[in-house]
Write a protein that holds these residues in place. Structure first.
Motif, mmCIF file in Angstrom:
data_model
loop_
_atom_site.group_PDB
_atom_site.id
_atom_site.type_symbol
_atom_site.label_atom_id
_atom_site.label_comp_id
_atom_site.label_asym_id
_atom_site.label_seq_id
_atom_site.Cartn_x
_atom_site.Cartn_y
_atom_site.Cartn_z
ATOM 1 N N ILE A 116 0.855 -1.187 0.000
ATOM 2 C CA ILE A 116 0.000 0.000 0.000
ATOM 3 C C ILE A 116 0.894 1.241 0.000
ATOM 4 C CG2 ILE A 116 -1.794 1.279 1.218
ATOM 5 C CD1 ILE A 116 -2.765 -1.316 2.391
ATOM 6 N N LYS A 117 0.873 1.965 -1.100
ATOM 7 C CA LYS A 117 1.729 3.134 -1.249
ATOM 8 C C LYS A 117 1.045 4.366 -0.654
ATOM 9 C CE LYS A 117 3.922 1.341 -5.441
ATOM 10 N NZ LYS A 117 4.237 1.599 -6.850
ATOM 11 N N MET A 118 1.812 5.136 0.115
ATOM 12 C CA MET A 118 1.263 6.308 0.801
ATOM 13 C C MET A 118 2.124 7.533 0.549
ATOM 14 S SD MET A 118 0.480 4.613 4.520
ATOM 15 C CE MET A 118 -0.392 3.061 4.697
ATOM 16 N N LYS A 119 1.480 8.675 0.555
ATOM 17 C CA LYS A 119 2.193 9.946 0.492
ATOM 18 C C LYS A 119 2.609 10.358 1.910
ATOM 19 C CE LYS A 119 1.766 10.441 -3.935
ATOM 20 N NZ LYS A 119 0.903 11.455 -4.531
ATOM 21 N N GLU A 120 3.517 11.294 1.998
ATOM 22 C CA GLU A 120 4.113 11.661 3.280
ATOM 23 C C GLU A 120 3.074 12.135 4.289
ATOM 24 O OE1 GLU A 120 6.898 11.879 6.115
ATOM 25 O OE2 GLU A 120 7.207 11.106 4.087
ATOM 26 N N ASP A 121 2.067 12.870 3.823
ATOM 27 C CA ASP A 121 1.055 13.389 4.747
ATOM 28 C C ASP A 121 0.299 12.254 5.427
ATOM 29 O OD1 ASP A 121 -0.388 15.365 6.051
ATOM 30 O OD2 ASP A 121 -1.945 15.419 4.526
ATOM 31 N N GLU A 122 -0.029 11.205 4.675
ATOM 32 C CA GLU A 122 -0.731 10.069 5.265
ATOM 33 C C GLU A 122 0.182 9.285 6.197
ATOM 34 O OE1 GLU A 122 -2.996 5.874 4.111
ATOM 35 O OE2 GLU A 122 -2.380 7.253 2.514
ATOM 36 N N ILE A 123 1.454 9.163 5.832
ATOM 37 C CA ILE A 123 2.410 8.426 6.671
ATOM 38 C C ILE A 123 2.500 9.058 8.052
ATOM 39 C CG2 ILE A 123 4.859 7.856 6.947
ATOM 40 C CD1 ILE A 123 4.985 7.675 3.870
ATOM 41 N N ILE A 124 2.531 10.379 8.117
ATOM 42 C CA ILE A 124 2.603 11.071 9.405
ATOM 43 C C ILE A 124 1.359 10.765 10.238
ATOM 44 C CG2 ILE A 124 2.628 13.346 10.500
ATOM 45 C CD1 ILE A 124 4.393 14.319 8.229
ATOM 46 N N PHE A 125 0.181 10.719 9.592
ATOM 47 C CA PHE A 125 -1.040 10.352 10.314
ATOM 48 C C PHE A 125 -0.905 8.958 10.921
ATOM 49 C CE2 PHE A 125 -3.220 13.992 8.676
ATOM 50 C CZ PHE A 125 -4.391 14.109 9.413
ATOM 51 N N TRP A 126 -0.421 8.004 10.131
ATOM 52 C CA TRP A 126 -0.278 6.631 10.615
ATOM 53 C C TRP A 126 0.692 6.564 11.795
ATOM 54 C CZ3 TRP A 126 -3.100 2.434 10.040
ATOM 55 C CH2 TRP A 126 -3.966 2.332 8.963
ATOM 56 N N LYS A 127 1.765 7.322 11.748
ATOM 57 C CA LYS A 127 2.741 7.288 12.836
ATOM 58 C C LYS A 127 2.162 7.868 14.129
ATOM 59 C CE LYS A 127 6.936 7.217 10.021
ATOM 60 N NZ LYS A 127 8.206 7.883 9.665
ATOM 61 N N HIS A 128 1.135 8.689 14.019
ATOM 62 C CA HIS A 128 0.470 9.210 15.212
ATOM 63 C C HIS A 128 -0.589 8.250 15.754
ATOM 64 C CE1 HIS A 128 2.246 13.187 14.304
ATOM 65 N NE2 HIS A 128 1.996 13.449 15.571
ATOM 66 N N ILE A 129 -1.306 7.541 14.869
ATOM 67 C CA ILE A 129 -2.414 6.712 15.339
ATOM 68 C C ILE A 129 -2.001 5.279 15.672
ATOM 69 C CG2 ILE A 129 -4.118 8.086 14.120
ATOM 70 C CD1 ILE A 129 -4.250 6.041 11.948
ATOM 71 N N LEU A 130 -0.908 4.779 15.114
ATOM 72 C CA LEU A 130 -0.495 3.402 15.405
ATOM 73 C C LEU A 130 -0.161 3.186 16.888
ATOM 74 C CD1 LEU A 130 1.537 2.586 12.190
ATOM 75 C CD2 LEU A 130 -0.384 1.245 13.084
#
Length: 301
Positions: A116-130
């Motif tokens: 699943i390819k993600m852009k940087e903005d989404e990656i930052i969201f994931w690093k906060h919610i994981l």
């Protein structure tokens, strides 16, 4: 299950409109909060094999590498929220992580891995919610040397080459977890258990257009000569999407009348079959104020 996680079910009316605009404009970058919901839909669709081969292993990719691997053990009912969650082992990847055992595992199961390819903005969201997803199913204690405590923040960092989750929960899983996965013992040494839920829109979201993302900045209007101000007709403001249906029972949803203006029973909304109105005028007013967003949700229920 895939429909339960679809944008139609998880996004507010405003989010869904913005989501469609971003998908139509390939040159724009989708905001991370919408990308997260799109990724969750993809995960749940693959878990049931919708539109292709069923899969339980997901590789979260950046434009140049990957920052995490998700191995789903099972899908469980989230009874308290009347929803679903994926019970999974998650491997946070970063520059200092020992990836050697994972490379062997990836090569052995390449045909069953969904990237699943993600852009940087989404990656930052994931690093906060994981980290929050890990806390939801935590059956271990944070250590005195916990990286969150040392850094003084959660996540530890959002930099691409730095750790973002603590290691306190690594290798703490129930017996026979991922029992159908070869080399699971080597895998779980690098993983933490997470509960990945379906994320819905807030029920009190009023979908204020000013707060919604836009695919591109609005163009500046050309300069116009000053004109004499004119009185403008009042604009109906949308009602909050959180509606007390019990308080509206037996009444017109617009003016609270208990009988039709012609003396008969109240008319019923042809869409949701729940809303009642004393006249066509009241029905049109309520539709503009917010029933147009609420009606499909009541119909689906």
């Amino acid at each position: 299950m895939a429909l339960h996680a679809s944008p139609i079910a998880t996004m507010s009316g405003g989010e869904l409109r913005a989501y469609k605009k971003f998908n139509a404009d390939e040159s724009s970058t989708m905001p991370g909060r919408l990308g997260v919901k799109e990724t969750l839909q993809s995960i749940y669709a693959h878990l049931v094999g919708q539109g292709g081969e069923q899969a339980k292993i997901f590789q979260f990719c950046t434009p140049t590498s990957y920052f995490g691997i998700l191995y789903v053990d099972s899908v469980r009912m989230d009874v308290s929220n009347q929803s679903l969650l994926a019970d999974a082992a998650f491997i946070p990847c970063h520059a200092s992580a020992d990836m050697a055992p994972l490379v062997v595992l990836l090569q052995a199961r390449r045909d069953k891995i969904i990237c699943i390819k993600m852009k940087e903005d989404e990656i930052i969201f994931w690093k906060h919610i994981l980290p929050g997803f890990s806390e939801r199913c935590r059956q271990w204690q944070h250590k005195p040397t916990c990286e969150y405590k040392v850094a003084g923040c959660i996540p530890i960092s959002t930099d691409p080459d730095k750790r973002y989750m603590c290691t306190c929960g690594y290798n703490v899983f129930p017996t026979n977890y991922l029992k159908d996965l070869k080399q699971s013992k080597d895998l779980l040494k690098h993983a933490v258990r997470v509960a990945v839920p379906v994320i819905f829109a807030s029920p009190i979201n009023t979908d204020n257009p000013a707060s919604l993302p836009s695919p591109s900045p609005p163009a500046k209007p050309p300069a116009k000569p000053p004109v004499k101000p004119q009185a403008q007709a009042p604009v109906d403001k949308p009602e909050p999407r959180l509606v007390d249906l019990s308080a509206k029972e037996g009444k017109c949803w617009e003016c609270s009348a208990k009988r039709h203006e012609n003396g008969g029973v109240l008319d019923r909304c042809g869409g949701c079959k729940m809303a009642r109105y004393c006249s066509d005028g009241c029905q049109k007013k309520d539709w503009k104020k917010g029933h147009r967003q609420l009606c499909p949700q009541l119909k689906e229920d």
